[in-house]
Write a protein that holds these residues in place. Sequence first.
Motif, mmCIF file in Angstrom:
data_model
loop_
_atom_site.group_PDB
_atom_site.id
_atom_site.type_symbol
_atom_site.label_atom_id
_atom_site.label_comp_id
_atom_site.label_asym_id
_atom_site.label_seq_id
_atom_site.Cartn_x
_atom_site.Cartn_y
_atom_site.Cartn_z
ATOM 1 N N GLN A 363 0.830 -1.204 0.000
ATOM 2 C CA GLN A 363 0.000 0.000 0.000
ATOM 3 C C GLN A 363 0.871 1.264 0.000
ATOM 4 O O GLN A 363 0.553 2.252 -0.668
ATOM 5 C CB GLN A 363 -0.923 0.010 1.217
ATOM 6 C CG GLN A 363 -1.908 1.174 1.217
ATOM 7 C CD GLN A 363 -2.893 1.102 2.378
ATOM 8 O OE1 GLN A 363 -2.955 0.093 3.093
ATOM 9 N NE2 GLN A 363 -3.651 2.157 2.572
ATOM 10 N N ILE A 364 1.977 1.216 0.722
ATOM 11 C CA ILE A 364 2.904 2.357 0.732
ATOM 12 C C ILE A 364 3.419 2.637 -0.683
ATOM 13 O O ILE A 364 3.464 3.790 -1.131
ATOM 14 C CB ILE A 364 4.083 2.079 1.687
ATOM 15 C CG1 ILE A 364 3.600 2.069 3.141
ATOM 16 C CG2 ILE A 364 5.198 3.101 1.495
ATOM 17 C CD1 ILE A 364 4.668 1.649 4.141
ATOM 18 N N LEU A 365 3.786 1.561 -1.390
ATOM 19 C CA LEU A 365 4.294 1.718 -2.759
ATOM 20 C C LEU A 365 3.222 2.285 -3.684
ATOM 21 O O LEU A 365 3.500 3.151 -4.526
ATOM 22 C CB LEU A 365 4.795 0.374 -3.287
ATOM 23 C CG LEU A 365 6.002 -0.245 -2.561
ATOM 24 C CD1 LEU A 365 6.299 -1.642 -3.109
ATOM 25 C CD2 LEU A 365 7.227 0.646 -2.702
ATOM 26 N N GLU A 366 2.004 1.785 -3.543
ATOM 27 C CA GLU A 366 0.901 2.279 -4.382
ATOM 28 C C GLU A 366 0.642 3.758 -4.123
ATOM 29 O O GLU A 366 0.446 4.544 -5.074
ATOM 30 C CB GLU A 366 -0.361 1.464 -4.097
ATOM 31 C CG GLU A 366 -0.274 0.028 -4.599
ATOM 32 C CD GLU A 366 -1.473 -0.805 -4.197
ATOM 33 O OE1 GLU A 366 -1.772 -1.800 -4.884
ATOM 34 O OE2 GLU A 366 -2.110 -0.473 -3.156
ATOM 35 N N GLU A 367 0.664 4.145 -2.862
ATOM 36 C CA GLU A 367 0.404 5.548 -2.515
ATOM 37 C C GLU A 367 1.516 6.452 -3.039
ATOM 38 O O GLU A 367 1.257 7.583 -3.473
ATOM 39 C CB GLU A 367 0.268 5.682 -0.995
ATOM 40 C CG GLU A 367 -1.001 5.039 -0.456
ATOM 41 C CD GLU A 367 -1.048 5.026 1.068
ATOM 42 O OE1 GLU A 367 -0.006 5.389 1.695
ATOM 43 O OE2 GLU A 367 -2.085 4.652 1.633
ATOM 44 N N GLU A 368 2.754 5.960 -3.013
ATOM 45 C CA GLU A 368 3.870 6.750 -3.546
ATOM 46 C C GLU A 368 3.701 6.991 -5.040
ATOM 47 O O GLU A 368 3.959 8.105 -5.538
ATOM 48 C CB GLU A 368 5.196 6.035 -3.276
ATOM 49 C CG GLU A 368 5.629 6.058 -1.817
ATOM 50 C CD GLU A 368 6.904 5.274 -1.577
ATOM 51 O OE1 GLU A 368 7.510 5.422 -0.497
ATOM 52 O OE2 GLU A 368 7.307 4.495 -2.479
ATOM 53 N N ASN A 369 3.259 5.979 -5.765
ATOM 54 C CA ASN A 369 3.056 6.136 -7.207
ATOM 55 C C ASN A 369 1.916 7.105 -7.504
ATOM 56 O O ASN A 369 2.014 7.952 -8.410
ATOM 57 C CB ASN A 369 2.783 4.773 -7.852
ATOM 58 C CG ASN A 369 4.045 3.936 -7.978
ATOM 59 O OD1 ASN A 369 5.129 4.385 -7.637
ATOM 60 N ND2 ASN A 369 3.904 2.712 -8.480
ATOM 61 N N VAL A 370 0.857 6.982 -6.748
ATOM 62 C CA VAL A 370 -0.277 7.890 -6.945
ATOM 63 C C VAL A 370 0.148 9.325 -6.674
ATOM 64 O O VAL A 370 -0.158 10.254 -7.441
ATOM 65 C CB VAL A 370 -1.447 7.494 -6.020
ATOM 66 C CG1 VAL A 370 -2.531 8.586 -6.032
ATOM 67 C CG2 VAL A 370 -2.045 6.160 -6.451
ATOM 68 N N ALA A 371 0.906 9.515 -5.578
ATOM 69 C CA ALA A 371 1.351 10.865 -5.222
ATOM 70 C C ALA A 371 2.277 11.433 -6.290
ATOM 71 O O ALA A 371 2.198 12.628 -6.630
ATOM 72 C CB ALA A 371 2.063 10.828 -3.866
ATOM 73 N N LEU A 372 3.153 10.603 -6.852
ATOM 74 C CA LEU A 372 4.082 11.073 -7.873
ATOM 75 C C LEU A 372 3.341 11.447 -9.152
ATOM 76 O O LEU A 372 3.645 12.466 -9.787
ATOM 77 C CB LEU A 372 5.131 9.993 -8.164
ATOM 78 C CG LEU A 372 6.209 10.347 -9.194
ATOM 79 C CD1 LEU A 372 6.992 11.584 -8.751
ATOM 80 C CD2 LEU A 372 7.164 9.168 -9.405
#
Length: 645
Positions: A363-372
């Motif tokens: 989930q952390i990785l997914e959120e980082e991609n969304v934020a980027l």
Amino acid sequence: MDNPFKKRATEFIEEPLALLSLLSAEPIRAFFDKGAATCFDRLTLVIGTPGSGKTTIARLLELDTLVEVIRLANNKDKDGRQLAMSLSEYNILVNNLPAYLAHRVPCVSNLRSIWELPYSERTKSGLLRTLIQVKACLGWLRKLERLKVDLRAVKMNFKPGSEANETLLKAADTLVLREHARQAEEDVLRIITSLVPPKESGLENSAANLPYMLFDSIESITVPSIPNVADESFTLRPMVILDDAHELHSRQFEDVQNWLLNREWSTSRWIITRVDAIGTTDLRKAISDIEDEVIAPGSTTGRDRTIKLLQGERRDRAQFRRVARDLSRRYFSQMPTFQRRGIDKLEDRLSGNNIGISKADIQILEEENVALVQECRFSKEAVEVLARLVPENISKEEKLVVLHILLQRERRKTPQVDLFGDEGQAEGTGNEEEESQEAIDEGARKTVKPAVIVGAELQLTHRFKRPFYFSFDRLADASGDNIEIFISLAGALVDELETQVLRNKKPELDARQQHTILTRRAEEIMGQWDFPHCESVKKLVSFIGNRCIARTMERNAPLSDGANAFGIPQTEMDQLEASAPELAQVIHYAIAYNAITLRENYLCKKRSWCLFLLGGIPIVANRLTLGRGGFCEGHLRDLKGSIAL
């Protein structure tokens, strides 16, 4: 039988048959492939780090070992026949008979002690040469005697015109020759071991002081027969191997080397040494270009001697994997714990399937991609184009990290090094962004290169402790083409497998177990380093490791799979000994003990670099890539500063 993974050093294995059970034909081919003939008709200097296989090669060439190879081959032993074929290819066996009578003379304390005697260098040199020759002579005869050869029928063949020397050596009768050699050895040892050495003037009538010039005049040795090997007489070429010559004083080493350069001798002679025995400048020259090394006046490398540099030589990676598989199979066959259960391959017990990270971490990785994506205002179509470049056959977390790398690169709009391509990555792709590369959205290829996926794996390892060092291939690659390091790392895995068998558990190690065991073992080995300048070497390795970790963890993965080396301009390296003599010594011992290897005159970005590549153990301890070519840029002053901390 003892665990062979814990008894790698071949000098500790006395019986030739036990030694052969652990030998593979592959390293023999790798050693002799480049000019086998020149290894026997002139002085051969074999240089290598601990574990590079120096003593193993020497032990193999000894007569008792060659005889066992022939016997195994005659009994249709598969491994014996492979060894015999390899040795025949290089004329070490001829017509299924040994061609050489080799004896290995370890350069132990007795030889080194001669230097401490209160005599002139001329006398000390004479004592050393005499002791080496009598040890070789007695060793040759001892090996024949152990093979049940009748020494009375053995004939020492001397060169025409050497009758006077033959008489002085009492060589007409082999038994008398042996007694004369024993007396000379006894006289030299009596001098060496005396609490108060006799005066130099009192050595005049001693056998130790008389000229003993066996190597000058002997041509060959005729043997009547060898039981179960040869029914008729045949001729052997004498050979002496000075092992661990780095134990000698530097002046002794130089003297012995110049003495053995004599090309008129029929005796084959090898000097086996670690890197310690040669200077930093000579080592660098040997690594970069053996033919340019400077030797004694009037001598020429290649014409007067052959240098076999095991240090720094990279085998083909696939070739070393074959060697590692063969060795592990042989070692496994020596362990009853596994034999009784039909376990004969280490690779079958090492899972190649990775273990995923937690849902929370995903989930952390997914959120980082969304934020980027939101920060850069990428369109949905642009993200989909990048997502299509991510391979389908990798794990979810790997897909997310690879996509993040592509997003970061798209954000920077900077051409990247070899981002897309076919399977595989060539060595030396460089480390910084190159020109004339296609941008991401213009690439014609469908998926990113494997190196980018490896870079994603390493970022997951450092961020979420996801296993990286698992599977047999990565175990072999982590060994840095060094057999001893492979045995040490593999031995730690074998210990755990043996424990599981004794506890009636399934003998298999998953990815996390392998990764934990290997990284812990690498850290233990580095912690046990105990050699000159070892503390400074640790500082140097730590500095390079930290720089490589930082470069590997950059979110756009500029080097794809990251770095495991530090590069400085070659012009700065050329001034090393003049501008940083202390660092030169540290680098010398770092190379000698497998902490780093050098690669000079490496061309990248239209500049020439000197690369300090971490060895296999520091790479594993720092969780870095096993690939080749990626390096962090810096300067000589950075390395000087690292050991001054």
